[in-house]
Design an enzyme around this catalytic site. Structure first.
Site, PDB file in Angstrom:
ATOM      1  CB  SER A   1      13.281   1.693  49.721  1.00 48.29           C
ATOM      2  OG  SER A   1      13.484   3.035  50.392  1.00 48.29           O
TER       3      SER A   1
ATOM      4  CE  LYS B   1      10.089   4.937  50.788  1.00 49.15           C
ATOM      5  NZ  LYS B   1      11.648   4.834  51.025  1.00 49.15           N
TER       6      LYS B   1
ATOM      7  CB  SER C   1      16.051   4.833  49.979  1.00 48.91           C
ATOM      8  OG  SER C   1      16.788   3.753  50.386  1.00 48.91           O
TER       9      SER C   1
END
Length: 485
Positions: free
Chosen positions: A150, A75, A174
């Protein structure tokens, strides 16, 4: 090779069916084929192939571990030495860190091959992966739907078989929410189990790094590589890391005490397809010998409003450093110092980030601190005590991960409150610092449904064992969307 798990790819590499270099080349080609998903912000093909060659050499020397030569993605919230780390924001569009985050360094040391950085909601603020400066990520099951946020880029990359695993972060759900919406497995470890060093902070008392993969077994392999004590993070807990993969075999669902919170079952706004899939999942566990019983988490309904005081308050503090002087984007030709600050932050941050900074600054301001922030922390304690009482009678808590399946792109963009409610079942876990995971449990209208399992502090082994046991009973985690769309 794209539909194989880490464990299966490790076996293929060990048998010489392919090399890590060949596997990495195939991975990069597949990522290119699925570029329309917008799952990646940055690709690192040259360094990935170099790492793959090193992995092949290590295997030839007999030094391979479970992650050696396995392509993964990070990420874009984790700092990567010499590779852009944007956090999905214009504010950090050109930021190239001089060091690796703890998680990145650990996985590299374990032999994993990093192929790039995945797209994400700006500064991890969002439930749909639509707030990224680099554009929204599409759900591989339905390109008109969101992948969840996210960590939506990581989720979409794993779900579509671009990589077998990826890193994510979970501040209010998330990792678990996008895992549920894309049909993969995702684990939020206990707060403090994985170091946050080198992870760009959103809300420091809630943020936690974790793995996203196709199965509970792969989550165990990834967590083994990520967990450990790090004195550079003062909240990282110094305790031994268990053998999580071995725990899969030790945990039997027979006799496992599973609690179903009344507040989750009776919650308003839950899709019938989600309720049905979760009920079917707990029925399957009951038939396999689990002791499923109803419990109560009476303050669960307070979790969302508490979260949206505490998280923005911490975000307003953490993001104050990005002002165009110390860190981040700087506007062109400022008239004076005040203009520099105002325009750098105004142009560098997106709307959702600015909304949360304003809410958080208000909650911390003189005259309102006691009414909002202090009160929220007091209610947070009540939420924590609910879980503590529940774990006196059960081993694991089960329920839906998200109230709905993946929703259409843009459908909640103008209604922040509805967007925030997407995390209604996940936020309480972060407030309590507990470990929790989401595993696929069916489909509704062709879109995946997630089953959430919550464990007590540092009980990741039991949690992974329960999830693995469930995945031995079903094949939902084996379902794959078409990359071609």
């Amino acid at each position: 090779m794209h539909d194989r798990t880490i464990a299966e790819l490790g076996t293929a590499l060990e048998r010489g069916e392919c090399s890590s270099v060949e596997l990495t080349r195939a991975t990069l080609e597949r990522i290119d084929q699925a570029a329309d998903l917008n799952a990646f912000i940055t690709l690192t093909p040259e360094s990935a192939l170099a790492e793959a060659a090193e992995a092949d050499a290590a295997r030839a020397r007999g030094e391979a571990g479970p992650l050696t030569g396995i392509p993964i993605a990070h990420k874009d919230i984790f700092c990567t030495e010499g590779v852009r780390t944007s956090c999905g924001s214009r504010m950090l569009e050109r930021f190239v860190p001089p060091y690796d985050a703890f998680v990145v360094a650990r996985l590299r040391a374990a032999g994993a091959v990093a192929v790039g950085k995945t797209n994400m909601d700006e500064f991890a603020m969002g439930s749909s992966n639509e707030t990224s400066f680099f554009g929204p990520v599409k759900n591989p099951w339905d390109r008109n739907a969101v992948p969840g946020g996210s960590s939506g880029g990581s989720a979409a990359a794993v779900a579509s078989g671009l990589v077998p695993a990826a890193t994510g972060t979970d501040t209010g759900g998330s990792i678990r929410q996008p895992a549920a919406l894309t049909g993969i497995s995702g684990l939020k470890p206990t707060y403090g189990r994985v170091s946050r060093y080198g992870m760009i902070a959103f809300a420091s008392s809630l943020d936690q790094a974790g793995p996203m993969a196709s199965s509970a077994e792969d989550l165990a392999i990834m967590l083994q590589g990520m967990a450990g004590f790090d004195r550079r993070d003062s909240t990282c807990v110094d305790r031994p890391v268990p053998d999580y993969r071995a725990a899969l075999a030790e945990t039997d669902v027979r006799g496992l005490r599973i609690g179903l919170p009344r507040e989750f079952i009776e919650a308003d706004g839950v899709d019938a397809e989600v309720s049905g899939a979760v009920t079917a999942a707990t029925d399957a566990l009951r038939e396999a010998g689990a002791d499923v019983r109803e419990i109560s988490l009476p303050n669960a309904g307070m979790a969302v409003p508490v979260y949206y005081v505490i998280a923005p308050a911490e975000a307003s503090s953490n993001l104050s450093r990005f002002d165009g002087v110390r860190y981040g984007y700087r506007c062109d030709s400022p008239a004076d110092l005040e203009d520099l600050y105002k325009r750098s932050r105004g142009e560098g941050f997106g709307e959702e980030v600015k909304r949360r900074i304003m809410v958080g600054t208000y909650a911390l301001s003189a005259g309102y601190y006691d009414a909002y922030y202090r009160k929220a922390q007091q209610v947070r304690r009540l939420v924590q005590e609910d879980f503590a009482r529940a774990f006196e009678s059960v081993d694991v808590i089960a329920g839906p991960t998200a109230p709905s399946t993946a929703f259409p792109l843009g459908s909640k963009a103008d209604d922040p409150v509805q967007m925030y409610l997407s995390d209604i079942f996940t936020i309480a876990v972060n407030l309590a610092g507990l470990p929790a995971l989401s595993v696929p449990a069916g489909f509704g209208g062709g879109r995946p449904v997630g089953l959430q399992l919550i464990g007590n502090h540092f009980q990741e082994g039991r949690l992974l064992g329960a999830a693995h046991g469930y995945q031995q009973l079903t094949d939902w985690h084996r379902q794959r969307p078409s990359v071609e769309g």
